[in-house]
Design a protein around this motif. Sequence first.
Motif, mmCIF file in Angstrom:
data_model
loop_
_atom_site.group_PDB
_atom_site.id
_atom_site.type_symbol
_atom_site.label_atom_id
_atom_site.label_comp_id
_atom_site.label_asym_id
_atom_site.label_seq_id
_atom_site.Cartn_x
_atom_site.Cartn_y
_atom_site.Cartn_z
ATOM 1 N N SER A 191 47.515 1.477 27.635
ATOM 2 C CA SER A 191 46.413 2.806 26.903
ATOM 3 C C SER A 191 44.757 2.141 26.437
ATOM 4 C CB SER A 191 47.123 4.014 25.988
ATOM 5 O OG SER A 191 46.602 4.036 25.045
ATOM 6 N N ASP A 192 45.516 1.323 25.543
ATOM 7 C CA ASP A 192 43.526 0.738 25.155
ATOM 8 C C ASP A 192 43.090 0.452 26.442
ATOM 9 O OD1 ASP A 192 44.314 1.798 22.369
ATOM 10 O OD2 ASP A 192 44.867 -1.001 21.567
ATOM 11 N N TRP A 193 43.626 -0.259 27.200
ATOM 12 C CA TRP A 193 42.573 -0.878 28.637
ATOM 13 C C TRP A 193 42.528 0.371 29.213
ATOM 14 C CZ3 TRP A 193 40.545 -5.656 27.036
ATOM 15 C CH2 TRP A 193 41.758 -5.955 26.506
ATOM 16 N N TYR A 194 42.872 1.012 29.166
ATOM 17 C CA TYR A 194 42.539 2.403 30.044
ATOM 18 C C TYR A 194 41.198 2.666 29.579
ATOM 19 C CZ TYR A 194 42.411 6.992 32.090
ATOM 20 O OH TYR A 194 41.484 7.834 33.109
ATOM 21 N N ALA A 195 41.516 2.884 28.041
ATOM 22 C CA ALA A 195 40.000 3.608 27.751
ATOM 23 C C ALA A 195 38.838 2.396 27.706
ATOM 24 C CB ALA A 195 40.327 4.340 25.838
ATOM 25 N N PHE A 196 39.094 1.116 28.110
ATOM 26 C CA PHE A 196 37.958 -0.125 27.372
ATOM 27 C C PHE A 196 37.491 -0.168 29.383
ATOM 28 C CE2 PHE A 196 37.158 -4.090 29.347
ATOM 29 C CZ PHE A 196 36.456 -4.948 28.387
ATOM 30 N N THR A 197 38.167 -0.013 30.198
ATOM 31 C CA THR A 197 37.726 0.233 31.132
ATOM 32 C C THR A 197 37.236 1.742 31.579
ATOM 33 O OG1 THR A 197 39.769 1.227 32.356
ATOM 34 C CG2 THR A 197 39.353 -0.893 32.695
ATOM 35 N N THR A 198 37.237 2.652 31.360
ATOM 36 C CA THR A 198 36.815 3.984 31.003
ATOM 37 C C THR A 198 35.173 4.039 29.945
ATOM 38 O OG1 THR A 198 39.046 4.912 30.770
ATOM 39 C CG2 THR A 198 36.170 5.921 30.449
ATOM 40 N N MET A 199 34.973 3.233 29.283
ATOM 41 C CA MET A 199 33.879 2.965 29.072
ATOM 42 C C MET A 199 33.024 2.177 29.633
ATOM 43 S SD MET A 199 34.490 1.740 24.760
ATOM 44 C CE MET A 199 36.009 2.123 24.992
#
Length: 90
Positions: free
Chosen positions: A82-90
Motif C-alpha cells: 500500500s505504501d508502494w501504491y501511494a508512491f506510484t500514485t504520486m
Amino acid sequence: MMEFFEVLHPVVSGVHAPGVIIGDFNNLNVLKQGSVPKLVDADSMQYGKYYCRLFTAGFVDPRLCDPKMTSLMLIKPHDKLSDWYAFTTM
C-alpha cells in the motif's frame, strides 16, 4: 521530477527494512530539502502493534478498503504494497 522519485525510492525501502509502514503516504507528507526527500507526519506511521488507521483518499490502496461501502473505509491494515501504491500514485 523523476530524479526525486529515484532518491525517494531507497528512503521508502529504508523505512520498510525494520518493519515500519508509512501508512498515510501522500504528497503532503514528503518534503524536499534540496534534492533530499524528507518524510513527515511520522506519528501516523505503522509499526509493531501500532496500526495506522489514517489514509488520504487519492492515495489509499483500494485493496484495503471495503468495496461494498459508498465511501472509502479502511478494513485492512496498511502494508508495504500500500505504501508502494501511494508512491506510484504520486
